[in-house]
Design a protein around this motif. Structure first.
Motif, PDB file in Angstrom:
ATOM      1  N   ALA A 133     -11.548  -1.452  -0.145  1.00 15.87           N
ATOM      2  CA  ALA A 133     -11.008  -0.468   0.912  1.00 15.87           C
ATOM      3  C   ALA A 133      -9.768   0.031   0.650  1.00 15.87           C
ATOM      4  O   ALA A 133      -9.193   1.213   1.227  1.00 15.87           O
ATOM      5  CB  ALA A 133     -11.298  -1.024   2.244  1.00 15.87           C
ATOM      6  N   GLU A 134      -8.687  -1.024   0.448  1.00 12.31           N
ATOM      7  CA  GLU A 134      -7.418  -0.491   0.361  1.00 12.31           C
ATOM      8  C   GLU A 134      -7.104   0.523  -0.733  1.00 12.31           C
ATOM      9  O   GLU A 134      -6.429   1.554  -0.534  1.00 12.31           O
ATOM     10  CB  GLU A 134      -6.395  -1.768   0.131  1.00 12.31           C
ATOM     11  CG  GLU A 134      -4.981  -1.486  -0.346  1.00 12.31           C
ATOM     12  CD  GLU A 134      -4.373  -2.518  -0.890  1.00 12.31           C
ATOM     13  OE1 GLU A 134      -2.987  -2.371  -0.797  1.00 12.31           O
ATOM     14  OE2 GLU A 134      -4.815  -3.400  -1.518  1.00 12.31           O
TER      15      GLU A 134
ATOM     16  N   GLU B 216     -12.460  -5.683   1.226  1.00 13.28           N
ATOM     17  CA  GLU B 216     -11.025  -5.282   1.818  1.00 13.28           C
ATOM     18  C   GLU B 216     -10.109  -4.737   0.936  1.00 13.28           C
ATOM     19  O   GLU B 216      -9.477  -3.824   0.956  1.00 13.28           O
ATOM     20  CB  GLU B 216     -10.120  -6.444   2.662  1.00 13.28           C
ATOM     21  CG  GLU B 216     -10.961  -6.784   3.807  1.00 13.28           C
ATOM     22  CD  GLU B 216     -12.136  -7.815   3.686  1.00 13.28           C
ATOM     23  OE1 GLU B 216     -12.708  -8.321   4.470  1.00 13.28           O
ATOM     24  OE2 GLU B 216     -12.469  -8.099   2.521  1.00 13.28           O
TER      25      GLU B 216
ATOM     26  N   GLU C 284     -16.563  11.691   2.169  1.00  7.45           N
ATOM     27  CA  GLU C 284     -15.371  12.241   2.843  1.00  7.45           C
ATOM     28  C   GLU C 284     -14.790  13.240   1.941  1.00  7.45           C
ATOM     29  O   GLU C 284     -13.785  13.991   2.259  1.00  7.45           O
ATOM     30  CB  GLU C 284     -14.245  11.115   2.862  1.00  7.45           C
ATOM     31  CG  GLU C 284     -14.396  10.215   4.153  1.00  7.45           C
ATOM     32  CD  GLU C 284     -13.250   9.131   4.237  1.00  7.45           C
ATOM     33  OE1 GLU C 284     -11.907   9.571   4.005  1.00  7.45           O
ATOM     34  OE2 GLU C 284     -13.458   8.003   4.178  1.00  7.45           O
TER      35      GLU C 284
ATOM     36  N   ARG D  15      -7.402   8.457  -0.438  1.00  3.99           N
ATOM     37  CA  ARG D  15      -7.086   8.995   0.788  1.00  3.99           C
ATOM     38  C   ARG D  15      -5.939   9.735   1.255  1.00  3.99           C
ATOM     39  O   ARG D  15      -5.597  10.791   1.506  1.00  3.99           O
ATOM     40  CB  ARG D  15      -7.903   8.522   2.091  1.00  3.99           C
ATOM     41  CG  ARG D  15      -8.209   9.127   3.215  1.00  3.99           C
ATOM     42  CD  ARG D  15      -8.617   8.243   4.390  1.00  3.99           C
ATOM     43  NE  ARG D  15     -10.051   7.837   4.149  1.00  3.99           N
ATOM     44  CZ  ARG D  15     -10.019   6.673   3.873  1.00  3.99           C
ATOM     45  NH1 ARG D  15      -9.273   5.680   4.042  1.00  3.99           N
ATOM     46  NH2 ARG D  15     -11.563   6.148   3.872  1.00  3.99           N
ATOM     47  N   ARG D  16      -4.926   8.911   1.272  1.00  2.00           N
ATOM     48  CA  ARG D  16      -3.573   9.313   1.509  1.00  2.00           C
ATOM     49  C   ARG D  16      -2.863   9.842   0.571  1.00  2.00           C
ATOM     50  O   ARG D  16      -1.972  10.787   0.953  1.00  2.00           O
ATOM     51  CB  ARG D  16      -2.844   7.956   1.810  1.00  2.00           C
ATOM     52  CG  ARG D  16      -3.235   7.283   3.356  1.00  2.00           C
ATOM     53  CD  ARG D  16      -2.561   5.951   3.663  1.00  2.00           C
ATOM     54  NE  ARG D  16      -1.107   6.094   3.544  1.00  2.00           N
ATOM     55  CZ  ARG D  16      -0.292   5.049   3.631  1.00  2.00           C
ATOM     56  NH1 ARG D  16      -0.661   3.683   3.793  1.00  2.00           N
ATOM     57  NH2 ARG D  16       1.137   5.321   3.544  1.00  2.00           N
TER      58      ARG D  16
ATOM     59  N   GLU E 279      -8.163   3.716   0.660  1.00  2.33           N
ATOM     60  CA  GLU E 279      -7.105   4.329   1.550  1.00  2.33           C
ATOM     61  C   GLU E 279      -5.843   4.918   0.881  1.00  2.33           C
ATOM     62  O   GLU E 279      -5.423   5.938   1.011  1.00  2.33           O
ATOM     63  CB  GLU E 279      -6.684   3.058   2.598  1.00  2.33           C
ATOM     64  CG  GLU E 279      -5.465   3.483   3.039  1.00  2.33           C
ATOM     65  CD  GLU E 279      -5.801   4.520   4.438  1.00  2.33           C
ATOM     66  OE1 GLU E 279      -4.886   5.058   5.006  1.00  2.33           O
ATOM     67  OE2 GLU E 279      -7.113   4.713   4.533  1.00  2.33           O
TER      68      GLU E 279
ATOM     69  N   THR F  85       0.993  -1.221  -0.041  1.00  4.59           N
ATOM     70  CA  THR F  85      -0.042   0.100  -0.063  1.00  4.59           C
ATOM     71  C   THR F  85       0.918   1.090   0.158  1.00  4.59           C
ATOM     72  O   THR F  85       0.660   2.317  -0.716  1.00  4.59           O
ATOM     73  CB  THR F  85      -0.879   0.072   1.347  1.00  4.59           C
ATOM     74  OG1 THR F  85      -1.711  -1.260   1.384  1.00  4.59           O
ATOM     75  CG2 THR F  85      -1.879   1.290   1.323  1.00  4.59           C
TER      76      THR F  85
ATOM     77  N   VAL G  13       0.887   4.217  -2.615  1.00  4.36           N
ATOM     78  CA  VAL G  13       0.443   5.611  -2.230  1.00  4.36           C
ATOM     79  C   VAL G  13       1.618   6.601  -2.779  1.00  4.36           C
ATOM     80  O   VAL G  13       1.220   7.723  -3.369  1.00  4.36           O
ATOM     81  CB  VAL G  13       0.449   5.783  -0.598  1.00  4.36           C
ATOM     82  CG1 VAL G  13       0.198   7.085  -0.408  1.00  4.36           C
ATOM     83  CG2 VAL G  13      -0.831   5.053  -0.069  1.00  4.36           C
TER      84      VAL G  13
ATOM     85  N   ALA H 291     -16.687   6.870   1.151  1.00  5.80           N
ATOM     86  CA  ALA H 291     -15.502   7.561   0.302  1.00  5.80           C
ATOM     87  C   ALA H 291     -15.961   8.933  -0.152  1.00  5.80           C
ATOM     88  O   ALA H 291     -15.411   9.741  -0.001  1.00  5.80           O
ATOM     89  CB  ALA H 291     -14.757   6.739  -0.624  1.00  5.80           C
TER      90      ALA H 291
END
Length: 526
Positions: free
Chosen positions: A229-230, A226, A271, A236-237, A233, A196, A200, A268
């Protein structure tokens, strides 16, 4: 000056707004006037009630070689596609070097056929080749797996700081040369070996250049939520815009769970994360037979994989993953041999296998399915493509209805009997899911296939029917439009799409392909 007047159309403009009757004046490749009082100038084309819509945008295409080698490209032109997004699933032919190109030739033979000499190495050089003339316009995604192969190789290990820096630079160069974003193939070697944090770091580069991230995530079976969701993420990051491509919930473990996936998407969006997705309107998926192997067995490239397929100890371990514990290459589930149907082979001597499942071949020969699986991989040198019959209609429909949904074919063009989505995705949406099933309204469906896709790609003057826009257009009959392709005959052209225009030039004229190749690379705006 080139002038065309289209009279008597029902205009569906790609925004989701209601259709309206009107004429369109096309001058030098752009829409010059629309409405009921358009002067008739130049050549006159009587639409006679056909729908005039923006040309369709295929958000997930595997035409990387076809767009530069096949001037007709009938699979896409005949279904009204005017723009394709290639470089998908983290693997393609740019950027490459003299070390990675031979590996990718072998690895991608099942997707694109055997590539000959390629006169490019960089993303920019590939797009320059497209600019020499193509049947459709092309957008390109920097393939993260190809990038990792150049910097790290095909080994399953973390990248060093120097290797990560090189990957970031390769992604940066691809974006600066015109790519619209980056793709990943996180069930394919070597992209799947990125953790991950590595994703990113690469996506921060994509975000800095205004691109988007289009991942084939780590699973669409066990662990699919999952895996989604990764990806959220990562967005998001990194701050990158996220496009969840071929967004499915497949295999028995995900039956009826589309709502859980869409709740993740909605969370998401709430957010402030920019998320879109695409799907194809069919139940089976399509990939290579070798893709279902556990990842450890595919490290080192195709040659190393073939060696393992002749090693009894390695074969015993592979079999344990495929038939007992679940293979990460098979989305965490065990292989269901009756769902793996051969759709194409590299070696002509194996052509009789096309159309059969691994289970059926095993029953006919009196062998174990696993033994047939290994035999086919060896004899075809990993070049076999398959259909995976693992989808669920309620999931497909529920995801299709989401407002951030767009359309992508994920169509492989090669093989004896490829998935019909390569030739039929867009007319199937319009014929089956709009006219016959009423899952989507006509205007809403067209918007998903055009204007909303163009917005994701940053194309401000395509994907809509409005004055000043580029005349990438399609005329179709809403009462007859349908996919001609079937699983038994997957290369039949669409029905009910008589005219397709690219930059105002007729690519399909009264149902026939012209010789025009006005397509070019659509580069990300600097």
């Amino acid at each position: 000056m080139s002038t065309l007047t289209i009279r008597g159309a029902s205009i569906v403009d790609g925004t989701g707004a209601p259709a309206y009757p009107g004429d369109a004046l096309i001058v030098d490749g752009r829409i010059a006037a629309l409405g009921s009082d358009v002067p008739s100038e130049g050549e006159i084309l009587d639409a006679d009630g056909l729908v005039l819509a923006p040309g369709f945008i295929d958000m997930h295409a595997h035409s990387d070689l076809a767009v530069v080698t096949d001037p007709e490209h009938l699979a896409k032109t005949t279904q009204g596609v005017t723009t394709e997004v290639v470089g998908q699933d983290g693997l393609s032919y740019a950027p490459v070097d003299d070390v990675t190109l031979p590996i990718l030739r072998d690895q991608l033979a099942g997707w694109n056929g055997v590539a000959g000499d390629l006169p490019w190495r960089t993303v920019g050089e590939y797009l320059d080749r497209v600019d020499q003339g193509a049947a459709v316009n092309v957008c390109y995604l920097v393939p993260q797996g190809s990038v990792r192969m150049m910097a790290v190789g095909t080994e399953d290990r973390p990248a060093t700081p120097a290797e990560l820096s090189r990957m970031q630079q390769l992604v940066r160069e691809g974006l600066e040369q015109g790519a619209v974003g980056m793709s990943s193939g996180l069930t394919y070697v070597p992209g799947m070996f990125a953790d991950t944090d590595e994703l990113v770091a690469l996506c921060r580069v994509v975000a800095e250049h205004g691109g988007y991230y289009s991942p084939h995530q780590r699973s669409y079976g066990r662990g699919a939520l999952e895996a989604y969701a990764e990806m959220v993420e990562v967005a998001r990051r990194s701050g990158v815009a996220l496009h969840l491509t071929h967004a499915t919930m497949n295999f028995g473990v995900n039956r009826g769970r589309a709502g859980e996936f869409l709740a993740l998407v909605d969370g998401a969006l709430a957010e402030g994360i920019d998320v879109t997705l695409d799907t194809y309107p069919y139940l089976p998926g399509s990939t290579t037979l070798s893709a279902v192997l556990p990842s450890w067995s595919a490290t080192g490239g195709p040659s190393a994989t073939l060696e393992r397929l002749s090693d009894p100890a390695a074969l015993a371990r592979i079999r344990e993953h495929l038939e007992v514990t679940g293979s990460d290459g098979c989305h965490g589930v065990v292989a269901e041999w009756d769902t793996l149907q051969i759709s194409g082979v590299r070696e002509p001597e194996l052509s009789g296998y096309v159309g059969s499942t691994i289970a059926a071949l095993a029953a006919e020969s009196g062998r174990e399915p696993f033994d047939v699986f290994v035999d086919v991989l060896r004899r075809d040198r990993l070049g076999t493509t398959i259909l995976q019959h693992v989808g669920h209609e309620p999931n497909v429909r529920e995801i299709m209805r989401h407002p951030r949904h767009t359309a992508g074919s994920d169509g492989l063009l090669v093989g004896g009997r490829p998935h019909p989505r390569a030739w039929g995705t867009f007319p199937r949406y319009l014929g089956h899911y709009v006219r016959e099933e009423g899952v989507l309204g006509l205007e809403e469906c067209v918007a998903r296939m055009t204007g909303r896709s163009a917005a994701r790609l940053g194309l401000t003057d395509r994907g809509v029917v409005r004055v000043g826009a580029v005349a990438d257009l399609v005329l179709f009959d809403p009462s007859t439009v349908a996919a001609g392709s079937t699983f038994d005959d997957p290369r039949r052209p669409a029905v009910g799409i008589p005219f397709v225009f690219l930059d105002g030039v007729r690519v399909i004229d009264d149902g026939q392909r012209t010789e025009a190749v006005p397509g070019r690379a659509l580069r990300r705006a600097a």
